[in-house]
Structures are given as C-alpha cells and as structure tokens.
Design a protein around this motif. Structure first.
Motif, mmCIF file in Angstrom:
data_model
loop_
_atom_site.group_PDB
_atom_site.id
_atom_site.type_symbol
_atom_site.label_atom_id
_atom_site.label_comp_id
_atom_site.label_asym_id
_atom_site.label_seq_id
_atom_site.Cartn_x
_atom_site.Cartn_y
_atom_site.Cartn_z
ATOM 1 N N ALA A 110 63.762 29.349 -36.622
ATOM 2 C CA ALA A 110 63.200 30.609 -35.817
ATOM 3 C C ALA A 110 62.767 31.568 -36.752
ATOM 4 N N LEU A 111 62.026 31.812 -37.934
ATOM 5 C CA LEU A 111 61.948 32.654 -38.352
ATOM 6 C C LEU A 111 60.092 32.313 -38.241
ATOM 7 N N ALA A 112 59.686 30.569 -38.049
ATOM 8 C CA ALA A 112 58.492 30.743 -37.788
ATOM 9 C C ALA A 112 58.124 30.343 -36.604
ATOM 10 N N LEU A 113 58.704 31.471 -35.243
ATOM 11 C CA LEU A 113 58.765 31.761 -34.203
ATOM 12 C C LEU A 113 59.307 32.906 -33.809
ATOM 13 N N LYS A 114 59.119 33.579 -34.643
ATOM 14 C CA LYS A 114 59.478 34.400 -34.643
ATOM 15 C C LYS A 114 58.739 35.541 -33.964
ATOM 16 N N ASP A 115 58.850 36.247 -33.408
ATOM 17 C CA ASP A 115 57.507 37.049 -32.834
ATOM 18 C C ASP A 115 56.481 36.403 -32.204
ATOM 19 N N ARG A 116 56.582 34.665 -31.582
ATOM 20 C CA ARG A 116 55.246 34.673 -31.135
ATOM 21 C C ARG A 116 55.184 34.161 -29.482
ATOM 22 N N GLY A 117 56.350 34.757 -29.007
ATOM 23 C CA GLY A 117 56.567 35.336 -27.810
ATOM 24 C C GLY A 117 56.832 34.054 -26.898
ATOM 25 N N ILE A 118 57.317 32.574 -27.523
ATOM 26 C CA ILE A 118 57.090 31.933 -27.021
ATOM 27 C C ILE A 118 58.649 31.665 -26.198
ATOM 28 N N LYS A 119 58.966 31.174 -24.776
ATOM 29 C CA LYS A 119 59.637 31.448 -24.283
ATOM 30 C C LYS A 119 59.921 30.059 -23.659
#
Ligand code: FMN
Length: 199
Positions: free
Chosen positions: A190-199
C-alpha cells in the motif's frame, strides 16, 4: 501514512485472533496503521436488527471504512468450504463502491480459520478473492520465501494465512508468523502504491 482495513467475521474467536495478528503486522510497518472492523450476524428473520455497536470487539464496518482504506485484509471462518454468510452479505452490499471503482487498485489479502486440516482452507481463501478481483483490487498472497510457509505442519497457504483450529487448537507459531507477514506485505505494498494513480 497508509491505513489497512482488517475486516473479519468470527463466531468462536479463531478468525478474530488472526485479525489481531495481521493488524500487528501492519502496525510493525513504519508509516502504516491498521483499522480492525467486523460485521453483524445475519438472521433468518428479515426485520431483526442488531445494536449499532457490538457488545464486544471492534465496531461494525461501514462502506466508508472500505472506501477510505489504502489496503484490505478480509477474514472468515470456513463455513462449508466457503466464507461465512455475514461477510458475504456485507460484500453483496458494496455495489455502490463497485460502480464508482472505489476499491480498484488497492492491495487486498484473505485469511481463514478452519476446524479440519483438509476441510477447506484453500477453497475458502480462493472464494474470498473472487469479489475482491471483481472490485479491481490487487490480490496479495504469501511468498514461498517465508520459512513458516514451508515448515508449517498446520495452517498457512500461498493464498493467505490459515489456522487449523481443530478442537480448540492454539494458533501455532508458523500460523502466527504468516498472519504478521500478510499484514506487513499489505502495508508495504500500500505504501509503494500510494499516490501512483494505479486504478
Ligand atoms: C456453519 C459452519 C460450517 C463449517 N464448515 C466447516 C468446513 O467446511 N470445514 C471445516 O474444516 N470446518 C468448518 N467449520 C468449522 C469452522 O471453520 C472452525 O470452527 C473455525 O475455526 C471457526 O472460526 P471462528 O472461531 O473464527 O468462528 C464450520 C463451522 C460452522 C459453524
């Protein structure tokens, strides 16, 4: 900061114990916090209602809890090789979130407690993944580099933590370790994905 929602149903306490271990794994990851929630029982009497706050244990989950979390762990006792009805009932009421795509791109994992060794650990875990995939969540399992997964003589699967609860078996050290691993993995992803805009 990321928040991991740990949502479970438990009748006899085994899945609840796993949920708390997963939350501990989340909280051991810097920058992550856990929110533990449960669901009310379902009743054959359609008009039956429960008190808004349970007598013991964590509060009941809301759709907003799901919407606002950055990752999700879903736990259920095995009931006839499948997840228990109260959790399925809650999930069947998440259509509004599905229409919005509100859960899409969030990491999610599953866990179960099962009384017999071959009574449905994997089938329950797999069945719990299906609605998560429909919601577009990124399903996270347990990697085989975890020695507890290779050495366990009770629960623990690549699909997620499990506990062979038998006739009140205490949760084993390997089962405990795998619960904490799932929490830590969800938090890290979750930390790695945060704010990456992956949907
Ligand atoms: C309605 C029902 C169905 C169950 N079905 C299974 C099953 O298919 N296989 C199994 O091994 N145990 C089964 N069990 C036992 C539970 O999975 C087991 O006791 C579990 O540890 C309970 O978790 P809890 O303490 O979180 O409620 C069932 C229990 C109930 C009440």
């Amino acid at each position: 900061m990321v928040e991991i929602l740990v949502l479970y149903y438990s009748r006899r306490g085994a899945t609840a114990e796993m949920a708390n271990l997963i939350a501990r794994g989340v909280e051991g990851t810097p920058g992550a916090c856990a929110k533990v929630r449960t669901v009310p029982d379902v009743s054959a009497v359609c008009e039956a209602t429960k008190d808004a706050i349970p007598e013991q244990g964590p509060p009941y989950v809301t759709l907003d809890d799901l919407k606002s979390c950055d990752g999700f762990a879903l736990g259920s006792p095995t009931h006839f090789g499948n997840m228990a009805a109260p959790l399925k009932y809650f999930i069947d009421n998440t259509s509004a979130l599905w229409f919005e795509g509100a859960l899409s791109g969030k990491p999610a994992g599953v866990f179960t407690a099962t009384s017999s060794m071959h009574g449905g650990h994997e089938t329950t875990l797999l069945s719990m993944m299906l609605p998560l995939l429909h919601h577009g969540m990124i399903v996270v399992g347990l990697p085989s580099r975890e020695t507890a997964l290779l050495e366990t003589t009770s629960g623990g699967t690549p699909y997620g933590p499990s506990h062979h609860s038998g006739d009140d078996n205490p949760i084993s050290e390997d089962e405990k370790a795998l619960c904490r691993v799932l929490g830590a993995r969800l938090a890290g992803i979750a930390l790695a994905l945060k704010d990456r805009g992956i949907k």
